[in-house]
Design a protein around this motif. Structure first.
Motif, PDB file in Angstrom:
ATOM      1  N   VAL A 257       0.983  -1.198  -0.351  1.00  7.81           N
ATOM      2  CA  VAL A 257      -0.294   0.169   0.310  1.00  7.81           C
ATOM      3  C   VAL A 257       0.930   1.265   0.415  1.00  7.81           C
ATOM      4  O   VAL A 257       2.142   0.789   0.582  1.00  7.81           O
ATOM      5  CB  VAL A 257      -0.960  -0.633   1.692  1.00  7.81           C
ATOM      6  CG1 VAL A 257      -1.824   1.504   1.121  1.00  7.81           C
ATOM      7  CG2 VAL A 257      -1.856  -0.972   1.261  1.00  7.81           C
ATOM      8  N   ASP A 258       0.699   2.382  -0.452  1.00  8.76           N
ATOM      9  CA  ASP A 258       1.672   3.319  -0.820  1.00  8.76           C
ATOM     10  C   ASP A 258       1.197   4.402   0.633  1.00  8.76           C
ATOM     11  O   ASP A 258       0.344   4.404   1.358  1.00  8.76           O
ATOM     12  CB  ASP A 258       1.054   4.280  -2.039  1.00  8.76           C
ATOM     13  CG  ASP A 258       1.466   5.771  -2.164  1.00  8.76           C
ATOM     14  OD1 ASP A 258       1.308   6.895  -1.614  1.00  8.76           O
ATOM     15  OD2 ASP A 258       2.379   5.841  -2.550  1.00  8.76           O
ATOM     16  N   GLU A 259       2.302   4.740   0.804  1.00 10.52           N
ATOM     17  CA  GLU A 259       1.938   4.709   2.541  1.00 10.52           C
ATOM     18  C   GLU A 259       1.503   6.886   2.016  1.00 10.52           C
ATOM     19  O   GLU A 259       0.931   6.826   3.888  1.00 10.52           O
ATOM     20  CB  GLU A 259       3.698   5.414   2.902  1.00 10.52           C
ATOM     21  CG  GLU A 259       4.071   3.714   3.489  1.00 10.52           C
ATOM     22  CD  GLU A 259       5.689   4.009   3.767  1.00 10.52           C
ATOM     23  OE1 GLU A 259       6.359   4.936   4.439  1.00 10.52           O
ATOM     24  OE2 GLU A 259       6.534   3.214   3.915  1.00 10.52           O
ATOM     25  N   ASN A 260       1.390   7.169   1.420  1.00  9.87           N
ATOM     26  CA  ASN A 260       1.292   8.840   1.314  1.00  9.87           C
ATOM     27  C   ASN A 260      -0.183   8.779   0.945  1.00  9.87           C
ATOM     28  O   ASN A 260      -1.215   9.270   1.618  1.00  9.87           O
ATOM     29  CB  ASN A 260       1.307   8.913   0.530  1.00  9.87           C
ATOM     30  CG  ASN A 260       3.113   9.477   0.740  1.00  9.87           C
ATOM     31  OD1 ASN A 260       4.043   9.872   2.370  1.00  9.87           O
ATOM     32  ND2 ASN A 260       4.490   9.347  -0.500  1.00  9.87           N
ATOM     33  N   SER A 261      -0.912   7.923   0.082  1.00 12.47           N
ATOM     34  CA  SER A 261      -2.023   7.881  -0.067  1.00 12.47           C
ATOM     35  C   SER A 261      -2.816   6.845   0.015  1.00 12.47           C
ATOM     36  O   SER A 261      -4.455   6.544  -0.515  1.00 12.47           O
ATOM     37  CB  SER A 261      -2.191   7.667  -1.777  1.00 12.47           C
ATOM     38  OG  SER A 261      -1.642   6.974  -2.399  1.00 12.47           O
ATOM     39  N   GLN A 262      -1.899   5.678   0.444  1.00 12.71           N
ATOM     40  CA  GLN A 262      -3.401   5.004   0.686  1.00 12.71           C
ATOM     41  C   GLN A 262      -3.986   3.971  -0.289  1.00 12.71           C
ATOM     42  O   GLN A 262      -4.637   3.617   0.657  1.00 12.71           O
ATOM     43  CB  GLN A 262      -4.002   5.045   2.350  1.00 12.71           C
ATOM     44  CG  GLN A 262      -3.141   5.290   3.752  1.00 12.71           C
ATOM     45  CD  GLN A 262      -2.583   3.938   4.285  1.00 12.71           C
ATOM     46  OE1 GLN A 262      -2.928   3.385   4.527  1.00 12.71           O
ATOM     47  NE2 GLN A 262      -1.423   4.319   4.208  1.00 12.71           N
ATOM     48  N   THR A 263      -3.070   3.736  -1.109  1.00 10.45           N
ATOM     49  CA  THR A 263      -4.168   3.251  -2.151  1.00 10.45           C
ATOM     50  C   THR A 263      -3.274   1.720  -2.451  1.00 10.45           C
ATOM     51  O   THR A 263      -2.169   1.993  -2.610  1.00 10.45           O
ATOM     52  CB  THR A 263      -4.342   4.052  -3.385  1.00 10.45           C
ATOM     53  OG1 THR A 263      -3.157   4.847  -3.980  1.00 10.45           O
ATOM     54  CG2 THR A 263      -4.599   5.931  -3.260  1.00 10.45           C
ATOM     55  N   VAL A 264      -3.640   0.933  -3.302  1.00  6.78           N
ATOM     56  CA  VAL A 264      -3.241   0.470  -3.864  1.00  6.78           C
ATOM     57  C   VAL A 264      -2.693   0.151  -5.768  1.00  6.78           C
ATOM     58  O   VAL A 264      -4.452   0.777  -5.725  1.00  6.78           O
ATOM     59  CB  VAL A 264      -3.757  -1.321  -3.870  1.00  6.78           C
ATOM     60  CG1 VAL A 264      -3.549  -2.379  -4.472  1.00  6.78           C
ATOM     61  CG2 VAL A 264      -3.853  -1.702  -1.919  1.00  6.78           C
ATOM     62  N   THR A 265      -2.281  -0.417  -6.612  1.00  9.02           N
ATOM     63  CA  THR A 265      -2.434   0.268  -7.768  1.00  9.02           C
ATOM     64  C   THR A 265      -2.306  -1.613  -8.723  1.00  9.02           C
ATOM     65  O   THR A 265      -1.935  -3.210  -8.187  1.00  9.02           O
ATOM     66  CB  THR A 265      -0.903   0.184  -8.356  1.00  9.02           C
ATOM     67  OG1 THR A 265      -0.443   1.809  -7.807  1.00  9.02           O
ATOM     68  CG2 THR A 265      -0.600   0.494 -10.140  1.00  9.02           C
ATOM     69  N   LEU A 266      -3.619  -1.540  -9.797  1.00  5.33           N
ATOM     70  CA  LEU A 266      -3.803  -2.439 -10.475  1.00  5.33           C
ATOM     71  C   LEU A 266      -3.521  -2.384 -11.488  1.00  5.33           C
ATOM     72  O   LEU A 266      -4.100  -1.105 -11.962  1.00  5.33           O
ATOM     73  CB  LEU A 266      -5.767  -2.651 -10.318  1.00  5.33           C
ATOM     74  CG  LEU A 266      -6.406  -2.098  -8.554  1.00  5.33           C
ATOM     75  CD1 LEU A 266      -7.608  -2.316  -8.545  1.00  5.33           C
ATOM     76  CD2 LEU A 266      -6.116  -3.644  -7.963  1.00  5.33           C
ATOM     77  N   ARG A 267      -3.346  -3.160 -12.245  1.00  8.45           N
ATOM     78  CA  ARG A 267      -2.362  -3.231 -13.427  1.00  8.45           C
ATOM     79  C   ARG A 267      -3.829  -4.039 -14.854  1.00  8.45           C
ATOM     80  O   ARG A 267      -3.482  -5.537 -14.134  1.00  8.45           O
ATOM     81  CB  ARG A 267      -1.565  -3.456 -13.286  1.00  8.45           C
ATOM     82  CG  ARG A 267      -0.672  -4.090 -14.409  1.00  8.45           C
ATOM     83  CD  ARG A 267       0.543  -3.555 -15.174  1.00  8.45           C
ATOM     84  NE  ARG A 267       1.251  -3.096 -14.906  1.00  8.45           N
ATOM     85  CZ  ARG A 267       2.947  -2.237 -14.830  1.00  8.45           C
ATOM     86  NH1 ARG A 267       3.642  -2.983 -14.957  1.00  8.45           N
ATOM     87  NH2 ARG A 267       3.388  -0.835 -14.935  1.00  8.45           N
ATOM     88  N   ALA A 268      -4.243  -3.979 -15.413  1.00 11.39           N
ATOM     89  CA  ALA A 268      -4.855  -4.293 -16.271  1.00 11.39           C
ATOM     90  C   ALA A 268      -4.613  -4.399 -17.387  1.00 11.39           C
ATOM     91  O   ALA A 268      -3.115  -3.230 -18.103  1.00 11.39           O
ATOM     92  CB  ALA A 268      -6.052  -3.762 -16.690  1.00 11.39           C
ATOM     93  N   ILE A 269      -4.477  -5.106 -18.895  1.00 16.03           N
ATOM     94  CA  ILE A 269      -3.484  -5.148 -19.712  1.00 16.03           C
ATOM     95  C   ILE A 269      -4.438  -5.412 -20.867  1.00 16.03           C
ATOM     96  O   ILE A 269      -5.348  -5.868 -21.052  1.00 16.03           O
ATOM     97  CB  ILE A 269      -2.660  -6.362 -20.117  1.00 16.03           C
ATOM     98  CG1 ILE A 269      -2.002  -7.012 -21.124  1.00 16.03           C
ATOM     99  CG2 ILE A 269      -3.702  -7.851 -19.447  1.00 16.03           C
ATOM    100  CD1 ILE A 269      -0.526  -7.702 -20.653  1.00 16.03           C
ATOM    101  N   PHE A 270      -4.474  -4.723 -21.746  1.00 16.51           N
ATOM    102  CA  PHE A 270      -5.105  -4.324 -23.188  1.00 16.51           C
ATOM    103  C   PHE A 270      -4.467  -4.235 -24.615  1.00 16.51           C
ATOM    104  O   PHE A 270      -3.214  -4.050 -24.827  1.00 16.51           O
ATOM    105  CB  PHE A 270      -5.720  -3.086 -23.440  1.00 16.51           C
ATOM    106  CG  PHE A 270      -6.929  -2.696 -22.453  1.00 16.51           C
ATOM    107  CD1 PHE A 270      -7.998  -2.862 -22.502  1.00 16.51           C
ATOM    108  CD2 PHE A 270      -6.192  -2.310 -20.966  1.00 16.51           C
ATOM    109  CE1 PHE A 270      -9.325  -2.274 -21.717  1.00 16.51           C
ATOM    110  CE2 PHE A 270      -7.918  -2.158 -20.083  1.00 16.51           C
ATOM    111  CZ  PHE A 270      -8.919  -2.535 -20.252  1.00 16.51           C
ATOM    112  N   SER A 271      -5.165  -5.387 -25.435  1.00 16.48           N
ATOM    113  CA  SER A 271      -3.923  -4.983 -27.406  1.00 16.48           C
ATOM    114  C   SER A 271      -5.118  -4.219 -27.829  1.00 16.48           C
ATOM    115  O   SER A 271      -5.723  -3.004 -27.346  1.00 16.48           O
ATOM    116  CB  SER A 271      -5.145  -6.274 -28.169  1.00 16.48           C
ATOM    117  OG  SER A 271      -4.520  -6.225 -29.187  1.00 16.48           O
ATOM    118  N   ASN A 272      -3.372  -3.529 -27.783  1.00 19.24           N
ATOM    119  CA  ASN A 272      -3.797  -1.946 -28.799  1.00 19.24           C
ATOM    120  C   ASN A 272      -3.152  -1.870 -30.161  1.00 19.24           C
ATOM    121  O   ASN A 272      -2.782  -1.451 -30.539  1.00 19.24           O
ATOM    122  CB  ASN A 272      -3.249  -1.405 -27.561  1.00 19.24           C
ATOM    123  CG  ASN A 272      -2.959   0.418 -28.486  1.00 19.24           C
ATOM    124  OD1 ASN A 272      -4.207   0.795 -28.996  1.00 19.24           O
ATOM    125  ND2 ASN A 272      -1.841   1.106 -28.292  1.00 19.24           N
TER     126      ASN A 272
END
Length: 374
Positions: A257-272
């Motif tokens: 968890v990011d200490e400053n924002s208390q957020t978690v990063t989720l990563r999605a993948i897309f064909s482009n």
């Protein structure tokens, strides 16, 4: 006669008072009975969606830096074009590096010639030793000189290979395939080995990542509805709400968890394939849960807040009175709240006329369930 008139006046006054009270009572009773609209909500399977902001990132990104120093002689790519892995991007003046290769080759040739001479000398010394024509010490010295010459040849071979590598590095090649950006140098510029500023950047955008951030508390609240480990389907919209026509998948979740924002990063993948998603752009992402949850979809206008900011609903009792109940909201869904429990299907939840009633009001109930269905 005067007494008679006084009695008549008193009688009229009493009559007026009673009439006024009766009218006031009728008015009060009429005001207390207020028509309100109510709905019954049914428990149903709900496919939850979560909308987040996302930032596009290239799946592969290469910062082009020189591995040798020299003068840029040529730029062989068009800025903004697609380059293939191995394409030559820049040429560095290679005259000094060619000279180094030639010098290293000459030194190698000399070392090989010396090695060949010593090899012959060692063979003759071995023959003479059989007839005591040479001392053992002399043989050992000749053998040591031969081994030194052999090691020198190997050293010269390595030096030649290094100079050839440096010569090859005069052609700065694309390490990956992708779209190359604006060049930060021009022909004639002096560059240095492993300098901090990149010459250009190549980004492979055939497949892209979209990084989403979400409050960790929200993830905890949604853990019973959305499994963030299951490869959830993700859909994108551009800033003008135009949908991106290819669906992506949730690929990974940050483990801290990011200490400053208390957020978690989720990563999605897309064909482009059409390169519509460019690195750095912001998009709106909608995550769709793979499983449905049983709950109530309650129109948001049916929910008020009490003095402590608790969400409450107002119910109609069997006596046509009103009562309030605190509920637990799971999250919003379009124009409704998702409520997992705390509501009964038989509850008559007031949705219209909430601003006209209080806890002493007698209501005239009107069923508006069909009006607010779907």
């Amino acid at each position: 006669m005067l007494k008679y008139h006084k009695n008549i006046f008193s009688l009229l006054l009493i009559t007026l008072i009673f009439t006024s009270c009766e009218q006031k009572e009728q008015t009060t009773n009429t005001q207390a009975s207020i028509e309100v609209g109510y709905i019954n909500v049914k428990k149903e399977p709900i496919s939850v969606e979560l909308e987040l902001l996302g930032k596009v990132k290239a799946k592969e990104e290469a910062l082009i830096r020189p591995q040798i120093g020299g003068i840029i002689e040529k730029q062989l790519f068009k800025e903004g074009s697609f380059v293939k892995q191995g394409d030559i991007l820049y040429k560095i003046d290679n005259s000094s590096y060619k000279a180094s290769v030639n010098q290293a080759q000459a030194l190698l040739n000399s070392a090989r010639a010396n090695l060949k001479s010593l090899e012959s000398k060692q063979r003759r010394a071995d023959e003479l030793l059989k007839f005591d024509g040479i001392s053992q010490q002399e043989v050992d010295d000749i053998k040591a000189s031969f081994l030194q010459a052999k090691a020198l040849v190997e050293q010269r071979i390595a030096e030649l290979e290094n100079t050839k590598i440096d010569l090859a590095r005069c052609d700065i090649k694309a390490p990956i395939s992708g779209y190359i950006g604006i060049s930060n140098v021009t022909v004639g510029a002096l560059v240095n080995a492993n300098q901090s500023e990149e010459l250009a950047t190549i980004k492979d955008t055939k497949t892209v990542f979209v990084d989403l951030t979400q409050s960790y508390n929200e993830i905890l609240a949604l853990r019973n509805i959305i499994n963030f480990e299951d490869g959830i389907s993700v859909n994108l919209k551009f800033d003008d709400n135009t949908p991106y026509n290819l669906e992506g998948k949730l690929e990974a979740k940050e483990l801290s968890v990011d200490e400053n924002s208390q957020t978690v990063t989720l990563r999605a993948i897309f064909s482009n394939p059409n390169n519509l998603l460019l690195p750095g752009m912001m998009t709106k992402a909608t995550l769709k849960s793979q499983k449905e949850v049983n709950g109530f979809l309650l129109p948001q206008q049916a929910v008020l807040r009490d003095q402590k900011a608790n969400p409450i609903i107002t119910l109609i009792t069997p006596e046509n009175k009103t009562t309030t109940r605190i509920i637990q909201i799971q999250r919003s869904f379009e124009n409704s709240w998702i409520i997992l429990d705390g509501i009964e299907e038989s509850d008559k939840i007031i949705i219209e006329g909430l601003n006209k009633i209080n806890n002493r009001t007698t209501v005239i109930a009107k069923d508006l369930t069909n009006k607010y269905k779907d």
